[in-house]
Design a protein around this motif. Structure first.
Motif, mmCIF file in Angstrom:
data_model
loop_
_atom_site.group_PDB
_atom_site.id
_atom_site.type_symbol
_atom_site.label_atom_id
_atom_site.label_comp_id
_atom_site.label_asym_id
_atom_site.label_seq_id
_atom_site.Cartn_x
_atom_site.Cartn_y
_atom_site.Cartn_z
ATOM 1 N N THR A 1 0.858 -1.186 0.000
ATOM 2 C CA THR A 1 0.000 0.000 0.000
ATOM 3 C C THR A 1 0.890 1.231 0.000
ATOM 4 O O THR A 1 1.971 1.233 0.569
ATOM 5 N N ILE A 2 0.392 2.277 -0.637
ATOM 6 C CA ILE A 2 1.159 3.518 -0.706
ATOM 7 C C ILE A 2 0.881 4.321 0.566
ATOM 8 O O ILE A 2 -0.271 4.538 0.922
ATOM 9 N N ASN B 1 1.892 13.849 -2.035
ATOM 10 C CA ASN B 1 1.446 12.463 -2.188
ATOM 11 C C ASN B 1 1.618 11.982 -3.621
ATOM 12 O O ASN B 1 2.070 10.870 -3.878
ATOM 13 N N ARG B 2 1.272 12.841 -4.565
ATOM 14 C CA ARG B 2 1.385 12.468 -5.985
ATOM 15 C C ARG B 2 2.850 12.198 -6.359
ATOM 16 O O ARG B 2 3.181 11.184 -6.948
ATOM 17 N N TYR C 1 5.361 11.568 -4.357
ATOM 18 C CA TYR C 1 5.961 10.467 -3.586
ATOM 19 C C TYR C 1 5.576 9.116 -4.196
ATOM 20 O O TYR C 1 6.373 8.196 -4.233
ATOM 21 N N GLN C 2 4.341 9.020 -4.699
ATOM 22 C CA GLN C 2 3.936 7.786 -5.394
ATOM 23 C C GLN C 2 4.850 7.526 -6.577
ATOM 24 O O GLN C 2 5.313 6.408 -6.787
ATOM 25 N N ASP C 3 5.112 8.580 -7.365
ATOM 26 C CA ASP C 3 5.985 8.413 -8.531
ATOM 27 C C ASP C 3 7.363 7.927 -8.080
ATOM 28 O O ASP C 3 7.959 7.039 -8.688
ATOM 29 N N TYR D 1 7.295 4.331 -7.096
ATOM 30 C CA TYR D 1 7.157 3.434 -8.248
ATOM 31 C C TYR D 1 8.394 3.462 -9.138
ATOM 32 O O TYR D 1 8.382 2.919 -10.226
#
Ligand code: BTN
Length: 257
Positions: A3-4, A179-180, A182-184, A187
């Motif tokens: 989970t992110i 958040n955006r 950090y997801q990148d 990944y």
């Protein structure tokens, strides 16, 4: 399935603290999960890079520290600060429709003056990155002329926009962007291309004050691991930490890109 983590899943709000980074560090050492955020209306001992003070009148600005535990090698920490710089850039561009510029390594500028900065502090244990604290300061609802010594170099959003703005909406937009980005990062995107495209100094003459002395040349590139590449005469130098100034005049002997 992984989970992110959600940056801002727990936000601790303070009226007055010494430094929000100190509060996050204490929490990190007690085992707090990543994504924890601390904000303060006022800091008594707010600090910037190179042991400088970070100041803002109480109740005017954003002072935020974020705890992250990215699964990265210690040498990859520049990616984390790059991520935060991009999040600040996108927040000012998309939420406030301004035209910011990034200055290596992690300052955000508007109209040639600094409006926001990031202080990254990290802990390494047994050769692994234990945690990273991202301390973010944005000058918001005051006029920089209250600090005459800073006014030649720094600005506030109020100075640029012409009126006060909603600080909590700005904070929300920043956390959404963090958040955006950090997801990148999680990944696998090292974010270096996005960062290069928003840097305002590539191809320009610069002077960098680093621990080894002063380097003058043309800023050529940023490497994946966060160094600024400067061409000096016929060679190039990589600087990993320092204070950079974009020079108005060209640098004798430096190759123009
Ligand atoms: C810099 O530009 O030198 C970095 C400035 C970072 C300031 C922020 S405000 C929140 C956090 N707490 C601190 O004491 N510093 C950072």
């Amino acid at each position: 399935m992984n989970t992110i983590p959600f940056i801002g899943w727990r936000i601790e709000r303070h009226a007055v603290v010494d430094s929000t980074n100190d509060i996050v560090r204490a929490a990190a050492q007690r085992g707090e999960p990543e994504g924890f955020v601390v904000t303060a209306e006022e800091q008594l001992e707010g600090r910037g890079r190179f042991g400088r003070k970070w100041v803002a009148p109480g109740g005017t600005s954003l002072q935020i520290s974020v705890l992250l535990r990215p699964p990265l090698a210690p040498l990859a920490t520049p990616r984390v600060v790059r991520m935060a710089a991009l999040a600040l850039y996108e927040t000012l561009a998309n939420h406030l429709h301004l035209a910011p510029a990034l200055k290596w390594p992690n300052d955000v500028y508007l109209n040639g003056l600094k409006v926001a900065g990031i202080l990254m502090e990290s802990s390494i244990r047994s050769d692994a990155l234990e945690y990273v604290i991202l301390g973010i300061g944005v000058n918001v609802n005051y006029a920089m002329r209250v600090y005459p010594e800073l006014a030649p170099y720094a600005t506030t959003l109020q100075d640029v926009i012409g009126h006060e703005i909603d600080r909590s909406a700005l904070e929300n937009a920043l956390l959404t962007e963090l958040n955006r980005q950090y997801q990148d990062l999680l990944y696998g995107d090292d974010l270096v291309d996005e960062y290069r495209a928003r840097l305002d100094m590539l191809g320009k003459p610069v002077q960098v004050s680093a621990s080894g002395g002063i380097v003058r040349g043309i800023a050529q590139d940023v490497t994946d691991d966060g160094a600024l590449v400067i061409s000096v005469d016929d060679s190039s130098v990589q600087v990993y930490a320092g204070d950079v100034t974009v020079l108005k005049d060209s640098v004798p002997g430096a190759a123009q890109s």
